[in-house]
Write a protein that holds these residues in place. Structure first.
Motif, mmCIF file in Angstrom:
data_model
loop_
_atom_site.group_PDB
_atom_site.id
_atom_site.type_symbol
_atom_site.label_atom_id
_atom_site.label_comp_id
_atom_site.label_asym_id
_atom_site.label_seq_id
_atom_site.Cartn_x
_atom_site.Cartn_y
_atom_site.Cartn_z
ATOM 1 N N VAL A 174 -4.536 4.965 -1.737
ATOM 2 C CA VAL A 174 -4.702 3.941 -0.699
ATOM 3 C C VAL A 174 -5.950 4.275 0.108
ATOM 4 O O VAL A 174 -6.065 5.372 0.668
ATOM 5 C CB VAL A 174 -3.484 3.881 0.240
ATOM 6 C CG1 VAL A 174 -3.723 2.877 1.374
ATOM 7 C CG2 VAL A 174 -2.236 3.519 -0.539
ATOM 8 N N PHE B 52 2.676 10.777 4.374
ATOM 9 C CA PHE B 52 2.617 9.313 4.364
ATOM 10 C C PHE B 52 2.691 8.698 5.759
ATOM 11 O O PHE B 52 2.074 7.658 6.010
ATOM 12 C CB PHE B 52 3.748 8.752 3.496
ATOM 13 C CG PHE B 52 3.450 8.757 2.035
ATOM 14 C CD1 PHE B 52 2.824 7.679 1.435
ATOM 15 C CD2 PHE B 52 3.778 9.847 1.248
ATOM 16 C CE1 PHE B 52 2.537 7.682 0.085
ATOM 17 C CE2 PHE B 52 3.499 9.869 -0.107
ATOM 18 C CZ PHE B 52 2.872 8.783 -0.698
ATOM 19 N N TYR B 53 3.439 9.316 6.683
ATOM 20 C CA TYR B 53 3.739 8.645 7.945
ATOM 21 C C TYR B 53 3.307 9.417 9.185
ATOM 22 O O TYR B 53 3.481 8.934 10.295
ATOM 23 C CB TYR B 53 5.240 8.354 8.015
ATOM 24 C CG TYR B 53 5.699 7.497 6.859
ATOM 25 C CD1 TYR B 53 5.347 6.147 6.789
ATOM 26 C CD2 TYR B 53 6.451 8.029 5.809
ATOM 27 C CE1 TYR B 53 5.735 5.360 5.724
ATOM 28 C CE2 TYR B 53 6.846 7.257 4.746
ATOM 29 C CZ TYR B 53 6.482 5.911 4.694
ATOM 30 O OH TYR B 53 6.862 5.134 3.639
ATOM 31 N N SER C 105 4.256 -0.562 4.803
ATOM 32 C CA SER C 105 3.007 -1.278 5.070
ATOM 33 C C SER C 105 3.180 -2.770 4.805
ATOM 34 O O SER C 105 3.878 -3.171 3.875
ATOM 35 C CB SER C 105 1.890 -0.737 4.174
ATOM 36 O OG SER C 105 0.718 -1.519 4.279
ATOM 37 N N ASP D 184 0.834 -1.200 0.000
ATOM 38 C CA ASP D 184 0.000 0.000 0.000
ATOM 39 C C ASP D 184 0.871 1.253 0.000
ATOM 40 O O ASP D 184 0.600 2.217 -0.705
ATOM 41 C CB ASP D 184 -0.920 0.018 1.227
ATOM 42 C CG ASP D 184 -2.191 -0.791 0.995
ATOM 43 O OD1 ASP D 184 -2.385 -1.287 -0.125
ATOM 44 O OD2 ASP D 184 -2.991 -0.915 1.944
ATOM 45 N N TYR D 185 1.916 1.236 0.808
ATOM 46 C CA TYR D 185 2.914 2.305 0.850
ATOM 47 C C TYR D 185 4.164 1.699 1.468
ATOM 48 O O TYR D 185 4.084 0.672 2.167
ATOM 49 C CB TYR D 185 2.421 3.508 1.680
ATOM 50 C CG TYR D 185 2.024 3.157 3.105
ATOM 51 C CD1 TYR D 185 2.972 3.152 4.131
ATOM 52 C CD2 TYR D 185 0.717 2.820 3.417
ATOM 53 C CE1 TYR D 185 2.620 2.823 5.426
ATOM 54 C CE2 TYR D 185 0.358 2.470 4.713
ATOM 55 C CZ TYR D 185 1.315 2.482 5.716
ATOM 56 O OH TYR D 185 0.962 2.125 7.010
ATOM 57 N N LEU E 100 -4.966 8.034 1.440
ATOM 58 C CA LEU E 100 -3.824 8.568 0.699
ATOM 59 C C LEU E 100 -4.232 8.711 -0.758
ATOM 60 O O LEU E 100 -4.636 7.736 -1.404
ATOM 61 C CB LEU E 100 -2.618 7.636 0.805
ATOM 62 C CG LEU E 100 -1.941 7.522 2.178
ATOM 63 C CD1 LEU E 100 -0.844 6.460 2.131
ATOM 64 C CD2 LEU E 100 -1.371 8.864 2.602
ATOM 65 N N THR F 19 2.396 7.371 -7.378
ATOM 66 C CA THR F 19 1.916 6.366 -6.435
ATOM 67 C C THR F 19 0.413 6.199 -6.632
ATOM 68 O O THR F 19 -0.282 7.120 -7.089
ATOM 69 C CB THR F 19 2.186 6.766 -4.967
ATOM 70 O OG1 THR F 19 1.453 7.961 -4.661
ATOM 71 C CG2 THR F 19 3.670 7.001 -4.731
#
Length: 279
Positions: free
Chosen positions: A96, A193-194, A47, A43-44, A110, A93
């Motif tokens: 998600v 993202f995080y 993950s 997914d990223y 995402l 990308t």
């Protein structure tokens, strides 16, 4: 740290001044094909949720001295001088859905993203058809839910690439690529993202906001093999997130992320017109 970076850049610049004896391949100007493709990706990065897809893959290649389309990129050099090339770099990308990802459950989705920016490519060494290159892209990240667009910072990933090429017969040739990249990103990109907002925190997912900086190593290899009227393409990439600035994010489930795929196409059209260049 800055002294070390400057010293490494100096060595690269010194190597780039080496005069290289160049050799080229005779390649079709156009190639068209179609076949099945298998793709597996997380997914990223970080993950544990892995996606596996089987998709039709169109093989489209166009080669000319000023413009090239292939499976890796659309290439139109903005500037060239000896063994240095300035080009446009693109990346992307997939979106998600957080409801389908256990670590992100209850968080915002995402969006799909695209990165665009310049890339400098420096030929460090060439022996017949084999090359070593430094490639250093800087990309501006734009994300979209297809209703609006938002900017999510910048990334850069200087890397070394080794290209091995071999011609066996008129219709059989192979290219193997090995790469290693060091990835860096701004705080905004890492946070997208995080990061975990206070409103998205829970008992197992505390609020978190990363800084900008080192965002992992990338190790990759790929295969480009023409056999008669068929083409076999395969790749494998390992993203190592150890010692990244966001390693302690609650969204990091693993520091080893794998992406790989394979495609076989039947190339039903190959032009009689040829060009001189490298696969």
């Amino acid at each position: 740290m800055m002294i070390k970076v400057a010293f490494i850049c100096f060595l690269w610049a010194l190597l780039a001044t080496i005069v290289m004896a160049k050799e080229e391949q005779t390649l079709p100007k156009w190639e068209f094909g179609l076949g099945p493709s298998l793709l597996s990706y997380p997914d990223y990065p970080g993950s544990k949720e892995q996606n596996n897809l089987i998709l039709p893959f169109p093989y489209i290649t166009y080669r000319s001295p000023s413009f090239t389309i292939n499976q890796r990129e659309i290439k139109k050099p903005l500037y060239t001088y000896r063994n240095v090339e300035l080009d446009l770099s693109l990346s992307g990308t997939v979106p998600v859905s957080s409801k389908d990802n256990a670590a992100r459950e209850g968080m915002e989705d995402l969006d799909a993203s695209a990165g665009i920016g310049p890339v400098i490519k420096v030929g460090l060494y060439q022996n017949e058809l084999n090359q070593v290159k430094l490639e250093w892209p800087v990309r501006w990240i734009l994300a979209t839910d297809f209703r609006s667009v938002h900017e999510e910072g910048f990334v850069t990933s200087p890397g070394l690439y080794y290209y091995y090429r071999q011609n066996f017969t008129h219709k059989q040739r192979i290219k193997i690529t090995l790469q290693i990249n060091a990835n860096f990103a701004t705080a905004k990109k890492n946070n997208y993202f995080y990061g975990v907002k206070p409103s998205e925190a829970n008992a197992t997912r505390p609020a978190y906001r990363p800084t900008g900086g080192f965002s992992g190593m990338l190790y990759g290899m790929s295969l480009n093999w023409h056999i008669g009227d068929y083409w076999v393409g395969a790749f494998y990439r390992l993203r190592d997130l150890s010692n990244t600035v966001f390693e302690n994010s609650p969204l990091i489930e693993t520091t080893q992320s794998e992406t790989f795929g394979m495609t076989v196409t039947w190339n039903f059209y190959t032009s009689n017109e040829t060009v001189q260049g490298l696969e």
